[in-house]
Each structure stands twice: as structure tokens, then as C-alpha cells.
Design an enzyme around this catalytic site. Structure first.
Site, PDB file in Angstrom:
ATOM      1  N   TYR A  27     -24.893   6.468  28.083  1.00  0.00           N
ATOM      2  CA  TYR A  27     -24.316   7.534  28.502  1.00  0.00           C
ATOM      3  C   TYR A  27     -24.778   7.529  29.963  1.00  0.00           C
ATOM      4  O   TYR A  27     -23.837   7.805  31.104  1.00  0.00           O
ATOM      5  CB  TYR A  27     -24.297   8.732  27.566  1.00  0.00           C
ATOM      6  CG  TYR A  27     -23.854   9.998  28.499  1.00  0.00           C
ATOM      7  CD1 TYR A  27     -22.339  10.152  28.826  1.00  0.00           C
ATOM      8  CD2 TYR A  27     -24.856  11.110  29.028  1.00  0.00           C
ATOM      9  CE1 TYR A  27     -21.853  11.326  29.422  1.00  0.00           C
ATOM     10  CE2 TYR A  27     -24.139  12.176  29.516  1.00  0.00           C
ATOM     11  CZ  TYR A  27     -22.776  12.162  29.709  1.00  0.00           C
ATOM     12  OH  TYR A  27     -22.327  13.383  30.289  1.00  0.00           O
ATOM     13  N   GLU A  49     -19.119  19.702  27.807  1.00  0.00           N
ATOM     14  CA  GLU A  49     -20.377  20.836  27.937  1.00  0.00           C
ATOM     15  C   GLU A  49     -20.362  22.302  27.544  1.00  0.00           C
ATOM     16  O   GLU A  49     -21.428  22.738  27.442  1.00  0.00           O
ATOM     17  CB  GLU A  49     -20.215  20.852  29.823  1.00  0.00           C
ATOM     18  CG  GLU A  49     -20.641  19.643  30.471  1.00  0.00           C
ATOM     19  CD  GLU A  49     -21.871  18.911  30.106  1.00  0.00           C
ATOM     20  OE1 GLU A  49     -22.989  19.730  29.800  1.00  0.00           O
ATOM     21  OE2 GLU A  49     -22.058  17.765  30.469  1.00  0.00           O
ATOM     22  N   TRP A  57     -27.292  17.606  23.371  1.00  0.00           N
ATOM     23  CA  TRP A  57     -26.630  16.669  23.706  1.00  0.00           C
ATOM     24  C   TRP A  57     -26.326  15.357  22.777  1.00  0.00           C
ATOM     25  O   TRP A  57     -25.117  14.929  22.497  1.00  0.00           O
ATOM     26  CB  TRP A  57     -26.820  16.282  25.036  1.00  0.00           C
ATOM     27  CG  TRP A  57     -25.807  15.319  25.889  1.00  0.00           C
ATOM     28  CD1 TRP A  57     -25.778  14.148  26.268  1.00  0.00           C
ATOM     29  CD2 TRP A  57     -24.556  15.687  26.181  1.00  0.00           C
ATOM     30  NE1 TRP A  57     -24.765  13.703  26.544  1.00  0.00           N
ATOM     31  CE2 TRP A  57     -23.742  14.633  26.646  1.00  0.00           C
ATOM     32  CE3 TRP A  57     -23.671  16.977  26.075  1.00  0.00           C
ATOM     33  CZ2 TRP A  57     -22.498  14.932  27.238  1.00  0.00           C
ATOM     34  CZ3 TRP A  57     -22.482  17.044  26.562  1.00  0.00           C
ATOM     35  CH2 TRP A  57     -21.925  15.968  27.093  1.00  0.00           C
TER      36      TRP A  57
END
Length: 199
Positions: A27, A49, A57
Site C-alpha cells: 500500500y 478513511e 488501517w
């Protein structure tokens, strides 16, 4: 004191958070901060988000494929018709009613913007030039005056769950802001991509 830029197993120097595991590394190296200009891509990042708010995350990255399936690839045209009650029973998603309702509401708001100021145009209007590279995490911020202003504007246009911190994380994710640390090999690649996107 550990450096905030580390040398990974491939010998490349990157932001420390991006070297914690294979998912994070992929990522960090291939997505985070690289310009996203299309409506669907921007809508997806905003949704991810807001889903991440209060969570790790790592969880979002693990569930990302399932989230894409559940939300029809984050196509706003398809998301507007999704039933939140059914989504609350779907193990692929983060089963938080407020967040799920926000995702559907934000799809409606995205569609409503198309004829006046499309989502891409609005988000990228907050791009700033000549911003100095942060040297460490101590120089990073969780929101900026620009993210506060954009959050306010998104709310005015009918978006939900878009506070200044969530908006700033989105700006980082889609390349409006390049917060790869000085010394991270990805930073120069992201800057070059940001220049190409607007020339």
C-alpha cells in the site's frame, strides 16, 4: 531513538509505517500518495478513511477486497441503492450504522456534485505547491486549515463523517498532499506523478 525512515528487506528506504508487513508495504509503495483523479477512486478513498476512523488501517487493508465487493466497487451510482440494514448483516464490511449511512449519503452527495463542481475538481482544488517534505513523524499533522475548509465544504454539500482529520487522511491517500518522509524512496516518485497529473 528509532528512525522514522527505515531500510526494508528489499534494501529500499521507506517510511517506517510502510514497512510493518507485506500489505502495508504494498500500500505504501504503490498507492499511498499517488494521484487519484477519478470520481470513483476518490470516493473509495474517502469511504475507506471514514471506515478507518477509530480503527487500525491494517483492518481496512485486510477487509478491502470484501468492502469493494459489498460496495459494488465503490461506484457511487450503485452505492446509492444499497440497503444499510442489509449491510449491517454483511460480514465483509465494518458494521457501524453511522459509517454505513455516511457511505450511502456520500454517494448521493457525489452524484449531486457532478453537474456543478465534480468531486475530483473540488478535492484537487486544495492542492498546494512547494510544501517541504516532513523529516519525521513529529513534523506530521492530523489536519490542516485546508482540510478543515474542505471538510466544511463537503458537509455543506451533504457529505457526512468527513471531519478535518478524515479529510486530511484522504488528501494524503490520494496525492493532494505528499506526506512521504524525506528520505523515503517513494516520495520522489509521488512528486513526479503529481507533476505529470497536472501538465
Amino acid at each position: 531513538m528509532a528512525s522514522d525512515v527505515v531500510r526494508g528487506p528489499d534494501g529500499k528506504r521507506r517510511c517506517r509505517w510502510g514497512d510493518s508487513d507485506d500489505r502495508y508495504r504494498a500500500y505504501h509503495d504503490t498507492e499511498w500518495g499517488r494521484p487519484v483523479l477519478d470520481e470513483q477512486g476518490l470516493y473509495e478513498r474517502l469511504c475507506l478513511e471514514l471506515l478507518q476512523s477509530g480503527l487500525s488501517w491494517a483492518l481496512i487493508l485486510r477487509k478491502r477486497d470484501g468492502l469493494r465487493e459489498a460496495f459494488a466497487g465503490f461506484d457511487p451510482d450503485a452505492v446509492v441503492g444499497l440497503d444499510v440494514k442489509r449491510l449491517l448483516k454483511d460480514e465483509r464490511v465494518i458494521r457501524n450504522r453511522a459509517k454505513l449511512e455516511a457511505i450511502v449519503k456520500n454517494a448521493n452527495a457525489t452524484l449531486a456534485m457532478r453537474d456543478e463542481t465534480p468531486l475530483s475538481e473540488l478535492i484537487w482544488s486544495f492542492r498546494r505547491r512547494n510544501r517541504r517534505a516532513p523529516r519525521n513523524y513529529g513534523e506530521m499533522v492530523s489536519f490542516t486549515p485546508e482540510s478543515k475548509e474542505l471538510a466544511k465544504e463537503l458537509k455543506r454539500r451533504g457529505f457526512a463523517f468527513v471531519g478535518p482529520t478524515t479529510v486530511y487522511s484522504t488528501l494524503q491517500a490520494v496525492g493532494v498532499v505528499n506526506d512521504h518522509l524525506a528520505g523515503c524512496f517513494v516520495r520522489a516518485e509521488v512528486e513526479a506523478a503529481r507533476v505529470r497529473a497536472f501538465t
